[in-house]
Design a protein around this motif. Structure first.
Motif, PDB file in Angstrom:
ATOM      1  N   GLY A  18       0.834  -1.196   0.000  1.00 32.96           N
ATOM      2  CA  GLY A  18       0.000   0.000   0.000  1.00 32.96           C
ATOM      3  C   GLY A  18       0.861   1.236   0.000  1.00 32.96           C
ATOM      4  O   GLY A  18       1.894   1.277  -0.671  1.00 32.96           O
ATOM      5  N   ALA A  19       0.450   2.249   0.734  1.00 34.61           N
ATOM      6  CA  ALA A  19       1.200   3.501   0.736  1.00 34.61           C
ATOM      7  C   ALA A  19       0.922   4.279   2.006  1.00 34.61           C
ATOM      8  O   ALA A  19      -0.154   4.175   2.594  1.00 34.61           O
ATOM      9  N   ASN A  20       1.896   5.046   2.429  1.00 40.21           N
ATOM     10  CA  ASN A  20       1.663   6.060   3.447  1.00 40.21           C
ATOM     11  C   ASN A  20       1.222   7.337   2.745  1.00 40.21           C
ATOM     12  O   ASN A  20       1.672   7.647   1.645  1.00 40.21           O
ATOM     13  N   GLN A  21       0.359   8.068   3.389  1.00 40.94           N
ATOM     14  CA  GLN A  21      -0.199   9.264   2.773  1.00 40.94           C
ATOM     15  C   GLN A  21       0.356  10.521   3.435  1.00 40.94           C
ATOM     16  O   GLN A  21       0.456  10.580   4.655  1.00 40.94           O
ATOM     17  N   TYR A  22       0.702  11.491   2.627  1.00 39.29           N
ATOM     18  CA  TYR A  22       1.182  12.780   3.132  1.00 39.29           C
ATOM     19  C   TYR A  22       0.287  13.876   2.564  1.00 39.29           C
ATOM     20  O   TYR A  22      -0.009  13.897   1.373  1.00 39.29           O
ATOM     21  N   VAL A  23      -0.132  14.772   3.434  1.00 43.17           N
ATOM     22  CA  VAL A  23      -1.005  15.864   3.008  1.00 43.17           C
ATOM     23  C   VAL A  23      -0.376  17.178   3.448  1.00 43.17           C
ATOM     24  O   VAL A  23      -0.009  17.336   4.615  1.00 43.17           O
ATOM     25  N   ASP A  24      -0.234  18.128   2.515  1.00 46.65           N
ATOM     26  CA  ASP A  24       0.354  19.409   2.925  1.00 46.65           C
ATOM     27  C   ASP A  24      -0.744  20.432   3.195  1.00 46.65           C
ATOM     28  O   ASP A  24      -1.938  20.139   3.111  1.00 46.65           O
ATOM     29  N   LEU A  25      -0.334  21.634   3.548  1.00 49.05           N
ATOM     30  CA  LEU A  25      -1.288  22.681   3.928  1.00 49.05           C
ATOM     31  C   LEU A  25      -2.268  23.012   2.813  1.00 49.05           C
ATOM     32  O   LEU A  25      -3.393  23.442   3.055  1.00 49.05           O
ATOM     33  N   ASN A  26      -1.840  22.844   1.575  1.00 49.39           N
ATOM     34  CA  ASN A  26      -2.718  23.144   0.441  1.00 49.39           C
ATOM     35  C   ASN A  26      -3.679  21.994   0.142  1.00 49.39           C
ATOM     36  O   ASN A  26      -4.497  22.091  -0.772  1.00 49.39           O
ATOM     37  N   GLY A  27      -3.561  20.950   0.880  1.00 47.76           N
ATOM     38  CA  GLY A  27      -4.429  19.802   0.639  1.00 47.76           C
ATOM     39  C   GLY A  27      -3.889  18.857  -0.413  1.00 47.76           C
ATOM     40  O   GLY A  27      -4.563  17.902  -0.805  1.00 47.76           O
ATOM     41  N   ASP A  28      -2.686  19.122  -0.896  1.00 48.10           N
ATOM     42  CA  ASP A  28      -2.097  18.218  -1.887  1.00 48.10           C
ATOM     43  C   ASP A  28      -1.648  16.928  -1.211  1.00 48.10           C
ATOM     44  O   ASP A  28      -1.042  16.954  -0.139  1.00 48.10           O
ATOM     45  N   ILE A  29      -1.926  15.858  -1.865  1.00 47.75           N
ATOM     46  CA  ILE A  29      -1.629  14.552  -1.284  1.00 47.75           C
ATOM     47  C   ILE A  29      -0.491  13.893  -2.042  1.00 47.75           C
ATOM     48  O   ILE A  29      -0.447  13.924  -3.275  1.00 47.75           O
ATOM     49  N   SER A  30       0.411  13.325  -1.319  1.00 45.41           N
ATOM     50  CA  SER A  30       1.452  12.519  -1.947  1.00 45.41           C
ATOM     51  C   SER A  30       1.526  11.181  -1.229  1.00 45.41           C
ATOM     52  O   SER A  30       1.079  11.053  -0.087  1.00 45.41           O
ATOM     53  N   TYR A  31       2.082  10.225  -1.911  1.00 44.89           N
ATOM     54  CA  TYR A  31       2.126   8.878  -1.353  1.00 44.89           C
ATOM     55  C   TYR A  31       3.546   8.334  -1.368  1.00 44.89           C
ATOM     56  O   TYR A  31       4.313   8.622  -2.280  1.00 44.89           O
ATOM     57  N   GLU A  32       3.823   7.573  -0.371  1.00 40.19           N
ATOM     58  CA  GLU A  32       5.095   6.869  -0.338  1.00 40.19           C
ATOM     59  C   GLU A  32       4.777   5.382  -0.286  1.00 40.19           C
ATOM     60  O   GLU A  32       4.148   4.908   0.670  1.00 40.19           O
ATOM     61  N   PRO A  33       5.180   4.649  -1.310  1.00 36.14           N
ATOM     62  CA  PRO A  33       4.812   3.228  -1.338  1.00 36.14           C
ATOM     63  C   PRO A  33       5.315   2.492  -0.099  1.00 36.14           C
ATOM     64  O   PRO A  33       6.389   2.787   0.421  1.00 36.14           O
ATOM     65  N   ALA A  34       4.520   1.597   0.357  1.00 36.39           N
ATOM     66  CA  ALA A  34       4.897   0.798   1.523  1.00 36.39           C
ATOM     67  C   ALA A  34       4.536  -0.654   1.238  1.00 36.39           C
ATOM     68  O   ALA A  34       3.408  -0.958   0.851  1.00 36.39           O
ATOM     69  N   GLU A  35       5.487  -1.514   1.378  1.00 36.35           N
ATOM     70  CA  GLU A  35       5.241  -2.936   1.158  1.00 36.35           C
ATOM     71  C   GLU A  35       5.868  -3.692   2.316  1.00 36.35           C
ATOM     72  O   GLU A  35       7.080  -3.622   2.522  1.00 36.35           O
ATOM     73  N   THR A  36       5.058  -4.327   3.069  1.00 41.55           N
ATOM     74  CA  THR A  36       5.562  -4.922   4.295  1.00 41.55           C
ATOM     75  C   THR A  36       5.011  -6.325   4.520  1.00 41.55           C
ATOM     76  O   THR A  36       4.011  -6.720   3.921  1.00 41.55           O
ATOM     77  N   THR A  37       5.691  -7.019   5.352  1.00 45.89           N
ATOM     78  CA  THR A  37       5.137  -8.251   5.911  1.00 45.89           C
ATOM     79  C   THR A  37       4.982  -8.026   7.414  1.00 45.89           C
ATOM     80  O   THR A  37       5.917  -7.567   8.070  1.00 45.89           O
ATOM     81  N   SER A  38       3.812  -8.297   7.909  1.00 49.65           N
ATOM     82  CA  SER A  38       3.533  -8.052   9.321  1.00 49.65           C
ATOM     83  C   SER A  38       3.406  -9.354  10.086  1.00 49.65           C
ATOM     84  O   SER A  38       2.915 -10.344   9.561  1.00 49.65           O
ATOM     85  N   LYS A  39       3.834  -9.285  11.292  1.00 51.99           N
ATOM     86  CA  LYS A  39       3.529 -10.361  12.225  1.00 51.99           C
ATOM     87  C   LYS A  39       2.459  -9.807  13.156  1.00 51.99           C
ATOM     88  O   LYS A  39       2.682  -8.819  13.862  1.00 51.99           O
ATOM     89  N   LEU A  40       1.288 -10.389  13.115  1.00 49.08           N
ATOM     90  CA  LEU A  40       0.189  -9.916  13.952  1.00 49.08           C
ATOM     91  C   LEU A  40      -0.067 -10.917  15.068  1.00 49.08           C
ATOM     92  O   LEU A  40      -0.228 -12.109  14.816  1.00 49.08           O
ATOM     93  N   SER A  41      -0.127 -10.431  16.285  1.00 49.66           N
ATOM     94  CA  SER A  41      -0.439 -11.275  17.431  1.00 49.66           C
ATOM     95  C   SER A  41      -1.531 -10.592  18.246  1.00 49.66           C
ATOM     96  O   SER A  41      -1.446  -9.390  18.501  1.00 49.66           O
ATOM     97  N   VAL A  42      -2.544 -11.339  18.600  1.00 54.16           N
ATOM     98  CA  VAL A  42      -3.651 -10.783  19.396  1.00 54.16           C
ATOM     99  C   VAL A  42      -3.842 -11.649  20.635  1.00 54.16           C
ATOM    100  O   VAL A  42      -3.974 -12.872  20.534  1.00 54.16           O
ATOM    101  N   PHE A  43      -3.835 -11.001  21.768  1.00 53.27           N
ATOM    102  CA  PHE A  43      -4.056 -11.702  23.028  1.00 53.27           C
ATOM    103  C   PHE A  43      -5.267 -11.102  23.715  1.00 53.27           C
ATOM    104  O   PHE A  43      -5.415  -9.881  23.771  1.00 53.27           O
ATOM    105  N   ASN A  44      -6.142 -11.957  24.193  1.00 52.14           N
ATOM    106  CA  ASN A  44      -7.354 -11.481  24.865  1.00 52.14           C
ATOM    107  C   ASN A  44      -7.580 -12.280  26.145  1.00 52.14           C
ATOM    108  O   ASN A  44      -7.457 -13.501  26.150  1.00 52.14           O
ATOM    109  N   ILE A  45      -7.884 -11.574  27.212  1.00 54.74           N
ATOM    110  CA  ILE A  45      -8.225 -12.265  28.461  1.00 54.74           C
ATOM    111  C   ILE A  45      -9.519 -11.667  29.008  1.00 54.74           C
ATOM    112  O   ILE A  45      -9.686 -10.447  29.013  1.00 54.74           O
ATOM    113  N   SER A  46     -10.435 -12.536  29.398  1.00 56.78           N
ATOM    114  CA  SER A  46     -11.729 -12.093  29.909  1.00 56.78           C
ATOM    115  C   SER A  46     -12.053 -12.821  31.211  1.00 56.78           C
ATOM    116  O   SER A  46     -11.998 -14.053  31.263  1.00 56.78           O
ATOM    117  N   ALA A  47     -12.399 -12.051  32.207  1.00 56.30           N
ATOM    118  CA  ALA A  47     -12.970 -12.626  33.424  1.00 56.30           C
ATOM    119  C   ALA A  47     -14.472 -12.428  33.320  1.00 56.30           C
ATOM    120  O   ALA A  47     -14.935 -11.360  32.925  1.00 56.30           O
TER     121      ALA A  47
END
Lengths: 215, 65
Positions: A18-47
């Motif tokens: 995908g891309a990171n988005q940058y917006v300047d004061l004039n509202g102009d948008i630029s993008y910086e490509p981003a390509e990543t591999t993520s390690k996602l971990s989710v922990f949940n505890i409920s009483a």
């Protein structure tokens, strides 16, 4: 009355382009490509604690409360990658109905509403390791706005023996977290935020229940 | 608004210890198979993020003051 503690852990490697988005004061948008591999971990505890009442010789209704904590870590590798640590402490209310189809087979439904009431660093926030994205950026902690969700669960339990049961539970979970506040990244003129987001999670549990003791 | 899809096939290892009623206690072990979808709303601007291989979002964006 019943009480219990449920914990769960899930983990996965995820690829992203995908891309990171940058917006300047004039509202102009630029993008910086981003390509990543993520390690996602989710922990949940409920009483949980609640009451169960028989409404017939084959059916029960139940109500319960939840005191829970959810922690998720996302470690994104590669270009544009950085780390995120989500913290959600939340309360929940649940309603349920159980019905015995036979001596060995029971089915039911659970409805749970969740709400994270405390806006703070450890109870409704995301810690972003921006320094991994750019060493000139500092790591920041952003607090989410209103955060809530619900779950629907359909547990079916088959009694294998007096001490062992198999449980199959389709579920649907929904979370909404409102956008975070804005924080300075220490580079002059740069502020950062995480927008509002939704998570829908569905699947099924396959659980082996073992009666470990009787009092 | 930009929809960013997330398709994860997650195996969950779950353990729970429940006192389901007053005269018995349980220990439970389980697996979870699930599909997670993450969607993010960015207005008025929209990120150019898109999904690949059920990829996860890159939700963070930076703006100049």
């Amino acid at each position: 009355m019943f009480i219990g503690i449920d914990t769960s852990y899930q983990s996965s490697n995820i690829s992203y382009k995908g891309a990171n988005q940058y917006v300047d004061l004039n509202g102009d948008i630029s993008y910086e490509p981003a390509e990543t591999t993520s390690k996602l971990s989710v922990f949940n505890i409920s009483a949980k604690a609640g009451i169960k009442k028989a409404v017939s010789n084959r059916a029960d209704i139940l109500g319960y409360g939840l005191l829970s904590y959810r922690f998720a870590k996302r470690d994104m590798k590669g270009e544009g990658g950085y780390g995120e640590y989500y913290h959600w402490g939340y309360l929940g209310l649940g309603l349920g109905f159980d019905f015995c189809l036979s001596y060995k087979l029971q089915t039911g439904v659970r409805l749970e509403g969740m709400y994270a009431p405390i806006k703070s660093k450890y109870f409704r926030s995301v810690y972003v390791e921006l320094s991994k994205l750019d060493p000139d950026l500092k790591n920041i902690n952003l607090s989410f706005g209103s955060t809530d969700g619900f779950r629907v669960k359909l547990p079916t339990i088959y009694k294998i023996s007096n001490t062992i049961s198999f449980e199959f539970e389709p579920f649907y979970e929904y979370w909404h977290a409102d956008k975070t506040d804005w924080k300075d990244t220490t580079i002059e003129g740069l502020i950062a935020s995480v927008p509002s987001n939704f998570t829908r999670n569905y699947g099924f549990l396959q659980v082996l229940d073992t009666i470990s003791s009787k009092t | 608004m930009k929809k960013i899809s997330l398709i994860i096939f997650i195996i969950l290892f779950g353990i729970s210890a429940n006192a389901k009623n007053t005269n018995s206690s349980y220990i439970s072990f389980g697996l979870m198979t699930n599909h997670m979808h993450f969607e993010e709303h960015v207005t008025p601007y929209v990120t150019d993020a898109r999904e690949i291989n059920g990829g996860y979002l890159n939700v963070f964006y930076i703006t100049h003051k």
